[in-house]
Structures are given as structure tokens and as C-alpha cells.
Motif scaffolding. Structure first.
Motif, short mmCIF file in Angstrom:
data_model
loop_
_atom_site.label_atom_id
_atom_site.label_comp_id
_atom_site.label_asym_id
_atom_site.label_seq_id
_atom_site.Cartn_x
_atom_site.Cartn_y
_atom_site.Cartn_z
N VAL A 191 69.85 -52.12 -40.38
CA VAL A 191 70.57 -52.43 -41.61
C VAL A 191 70.31 -51.33 -42.63
O VAL A 191 69.27 -50.68 -42.59
CB VAL A 191 70.19 -53.82 -42.21
N GLU A 192 71.28 -51.16 -43.52
CA GLU A 192 71.20 -50.07 -44.49
C GLU A 192 71.44 -50.60 -45.89
O GLU A 192 72.42 -51.32 -46.13
CB GLU A 192 72.29 -49.03 -44.14
N GLN A 194 72.55 -49.35 -49.28
CA GLN A 194 73.14 -48.20 -49.97
C GLN A 194 72.78 -48.26 -51.45
O GLN A 194 72.46 -49.32 -51.98
CB GLN A 194 74.66 -48.24 -49.87
N GLY A 206 74.06 -41.66 -46.75
CA GLY A 206 74.67 -42.49 -45.72
C GLY A 206 75.30 -41.62 -44.64
O GLY A 206 75.09 -41.83 -43.45
N HIS A 210 74.07 -41.58 -40.71
CA HIS A 210 74.98 -42.10 -39.67
C HIS A 210 75.28 -41.03 -38.62
O HIS A 210 75.32 -41.32 -37.44
CB HIS A 210 76.28 -42.58 -40.29
N MET A 221 74.32 -50.27 -35.73
CA MET A 221 74.39 -50.62 -37.15
C MET A 221 74.85 -52.08 -37.28
O MET A 221 75.95 -52.43 -36.86
CB MET A 221 75.41 -49.72 -37.88
N SER A 224 75.66 -52.64 -43.62
CA SER A 224 75.43 -51.58 -44.59
C SER A 224 76.06 -52.03 -45.90
O SER A 224 77.28 -52.17 -45.99
CB SER A 224 76.10 -50.31 -44.06
N GLU A 225 75.22 -52.31 -46.90
CA GLU A 225 75.73 -52.89 -48.16
C GLU A 225 75.10 -52.18 -49.36
O GLU A 225 73.95 -51.78 -49.30
CB GLU A 225 75.33 -54.37 -48.26
N HIS A 255 68.31 -46.44 -49.21
CA HIS A 255 68.64 -45.18 -49.88
C HIS A 255 67.68 -44.84 -51.01
O HIS A 255 67.78 -43.74 -51.56
CB HIS A 255 70.07 -45.22 -50.41
#
Ligand code: GYE
Length: 350
Positions: A191-192, A194, A206, A210, A221, A224-225, A255
Motif C-alpha cells: 500500500v502507498e 501519497q 510515486g 512504481h 499494489m 494507493s491513496e 511519501h
């Protein structure tokens, strides 16, 4: 709009802080082949000439539009700007836009009205800058972009961009993960978190991450939110990732550190172990994040140095002397892993 001139007395404490922490004078910012800047990871190494050695017969007024105070990185960045202006004898007109581009526009209009000598901008998002930068150009005031880039078709609208290479930071984070998962054949869910939507560091970190991660089959993935670079939103978004994907999450790429710190709280409340059940990779390198890494709760931090004030003041002085600046000024930055955390934590300056 919070738009105020810096009072020299207000910053005596800051100057003290800098002396105590051993922060050094600005590095030369690259007007010639030998004037590279170096960041050893725990402070700036200097090359001549320093800001103090430059002639200062005219009082320079710098208008600075800071995008906000959303993170520890940003707070350290603001302190660095104030302290460096004080040290360089530059009159600083500082405005905090609280993450609003409209407030940045207001600040810039007020800098034009005040006829400042130079305008520096840390832009909250990448888009929508061309018209106002044209107004500044028409007023004959040079613009330095600071920290984050903008998307404009005419690059003569700014003199230089001083700031990190966010794309490369994202790639470094991805590379760490590939190395860490070298022998893994089982699928691993990522999970990311942002940063601010449309901001240069979020877009580019990002992209870099990726590009590297998609090369490896078992890495998937899951989500990503955006979480706006804040601890509170990082915690909220991580909680919802956990609700949706639970133990399928093996990796978090955040991030920035503030969001990672919020996510650690969410992971612990969910009953999982940060840094063990879920590998955490973050960006910035704040002291608080290093402390968590020393406890084994963060596995890797890609450094992004906020102590850019001395570089900015050096650029302003050189600009006012009519010197040509490079179009891009990029600090050198490191990657730190959990193995190095205990040794490094005491050296962190922000
Ligand atoms: O990583 C984050 C901050 O623009 C590099 O903004 C900066 C980013 C930094 O809020 O913590």
C-alpha cells in the motif's frame, strides 16, 4: 494571510541553535565546474564563496511564499530559511499559505506591490502557475522556485529550482524493496500513502517507486491513496487500508515520515507489528522517524533534506550580483536502513 517581516531579535535563538548543532555556512550553488554542493547526510559541507564573503552594499529584500507547515520537514525548512536570511543579512518577507495555492497567489501579489527584489516560492501543487509567474516577470522581479517544481511551458518564468530529485527518491525506495524481497516468491501486497494531490514530490516519488517495483512479479499494489503529507491523514488512510486488506498488506511505502508515523499508530491499533508484519519505507529522515527506525518500526528512510535556507540565500545574493545560476540545484542525499538507525539517530538535525 500570514505575511510578516522577520525581526532580527526573534532569530537570535535560531542562530544559537545553528551554532550548537554545528550547521555550516551555505555551500556554493554551482556557478562553475568546481562549485558543487555536498550533503554528507548529517549537514552541509561548504565550498567557497560563502554568503558572508559576498559584498553586501545593498539591502536585499526577499519575498518567500512558503506552502504550509504540514510536516516536520516543512517546519525545519522554514526555520532554515529564517536562520539563513538572518545570517546572510537579507530582509525576509515570509508568508505561510497553509497548503492553499490561492493564498500563495495573494502573497505573491503582495510581494509585487511591495517591490521586493527577489521572490522565492515553494509551490503547493505543480499546476496553475503560468499566469501569476507572467505577472511577476512583467513586474521585473526574478523568481526562484524552492523545494517543489511547477509545470510551465515557458521555463524563463523562473531563474532556478533549488530542491531534491523526488523521482530518484521514489526509485531509491523501490530499489530498497526489491533488494529486501530478493528471495521472496510468495505474493507481497503493497500500500502507498501519497502526499498532497498534484504536488511535485507526490507525483514524482510515486512515479519513481512504481517504475522500479513493477519489474518484480510477486509485488502487488493493493492500494494507493493521498494523505496530504500529514500524520493525522496518514493514520486515517492506513486504517482504511487495513480494514480493506488486513494481513494481505506486507509493505507500506509512505511519501513522507509524518504519514508513516501516523500509519504506525494505525498498524499497532490493528494488532500488527510495524516493521515486522509490515515493512515500512518512508521519505524525509526526520529525527522522530529515525527514532522509530531505531526501534525497528521503520525499515528504510530515503533522505530528503529540508535545510535548504543557506542555498537559497546564496542564490539570491549571486542573482543580485548579476551572476548566472544553474537551472537546477539539487542536494546530494542518502538512503538509511534500520541497520544504520541507532548510529545515525543522534546526528539528525531536523
Ligand atoms: O517530503 C514532506 C513535506 O516538498 C519535499 O513536503 C517536500 C515534502 C516533504 O510536507 O514532508
Amino acid at each position: 494571510m500570514n505575511n510578516k517581516r522577520s525581526n532580527p531579535l526573534t532569530f537570535i535563538a535560531l542562530v544559537f541553535m545553528i551554532v550548537l548543532t554545528g550547521c555550516q555556512s551555505p555551500a556554493s550553488i554551482g556557478t562553475g565546474p568546481h562549485s558543487t554542493s555536498v550533503n554528507s547526510g548529517d549537514g552541509w559541507e561548504t565550498a567557497s564563496p560563502t554568503a558572508e564573503s559576498l559584498p553586501s552594499d545593498k539591502q536585499i529584500v526577499l519575498g518567500f511564499s512558503q506552502l504550509g507547515s504540514e510536516s516536520d520537514w516543512r517546519k525545519a525548512n522554514t526555520l532554515s530559511i529564517h536562520a539563513a536570511a538572518e545570517e546572510a543579512g537579507i530582509d525576509l518577507v515570509f508568508a505561510n499559505a497553509e497548503q492553499s495555492q490561492a493564498k500563495q497567489f495573494d502573497a505573491i501579489h503582495s510581494f509585487i506591490d511591495q517591490k521586493v527584489d527577489v521572490i522565492a516560492i515553494a509551490p503547493v501543487i505543480q499546476y496553475g502557475w503560468e499566469p501569476i509567474l507572467k505577472e511577476v516577470k512583467q513586474a521585473g522581479i526574478p523568481v526562484i522556485l524552492f523545494d517543489r517544481s511547477v509545470e510551465v511551458s515557458d521555463t524563463s518564468l523562473f531563474v532556478t529550482l533549488i530542491g531534491s530529485d523526488f523521482y530518484e527518491e521514489g526509485r531509491k525506495a523501490g530499489k530498497y524493496l526489491l533488494d529486501k524481497m530478493r528471495d521472496r516468491t510468495e505474493p507481497a501486497g503493497i500500500v502507498e500513502l501519497q502526499g498532497t494531490v498534484g504536488s511535485a514530490p507526490s507525483v514524482e516519488r510515486g512515479k519513481g517507486f512504481h517504475e522500479v517495483v513493477k519489474e518484480r512479479e510477486p509485488l502487488i499494489m493493493l492500494g494507493s491513496e493521498p494523505a496530504n503529507f500529514t500524520k493525522e491523514e496518514g493514520k486515517k488512510v492506513m486504517s482504511s487500508f487495513l480494514k480493506e486488506h488486513g494481513k494481505d498488506i506486507h509493505v507500506l511505502f509512505s511519501h513522507n515520515d509524518d504519514m508513516a508515523l501516523g500509519a504506525i499508530e494505525a498498524i499497532e491499533e490493528y494488532g500488527l507489528e510495524a516493521g515486522k508484519d509490515i515493512i515500512i519505507i518512508s521519505v524525509d529522515g526526520t529525527k522522530q522517524a529515525f527514532e522509530k527506525m531505531a526501534e525497528g518500526k521503520i525499515n528504510c528512510i530515503v533522505e530528503c533534506n529540508p535545510l535548504l535556507g543557506p542555498h537559497l540565500m546564496q542564490a539570491v545574493k549571486e542573482l543580485m550580483e548579476g551572476r548566472t545560476l544553474p537551472k537546477r540545484i539539487v542536494p546530494t542525499e542518502s538512503v538509511f536502513t534500520e541497520e544504520m538507525a541507532k548510529k545515525e539517530v543522534g546526528n539528525r538535525k531536523y
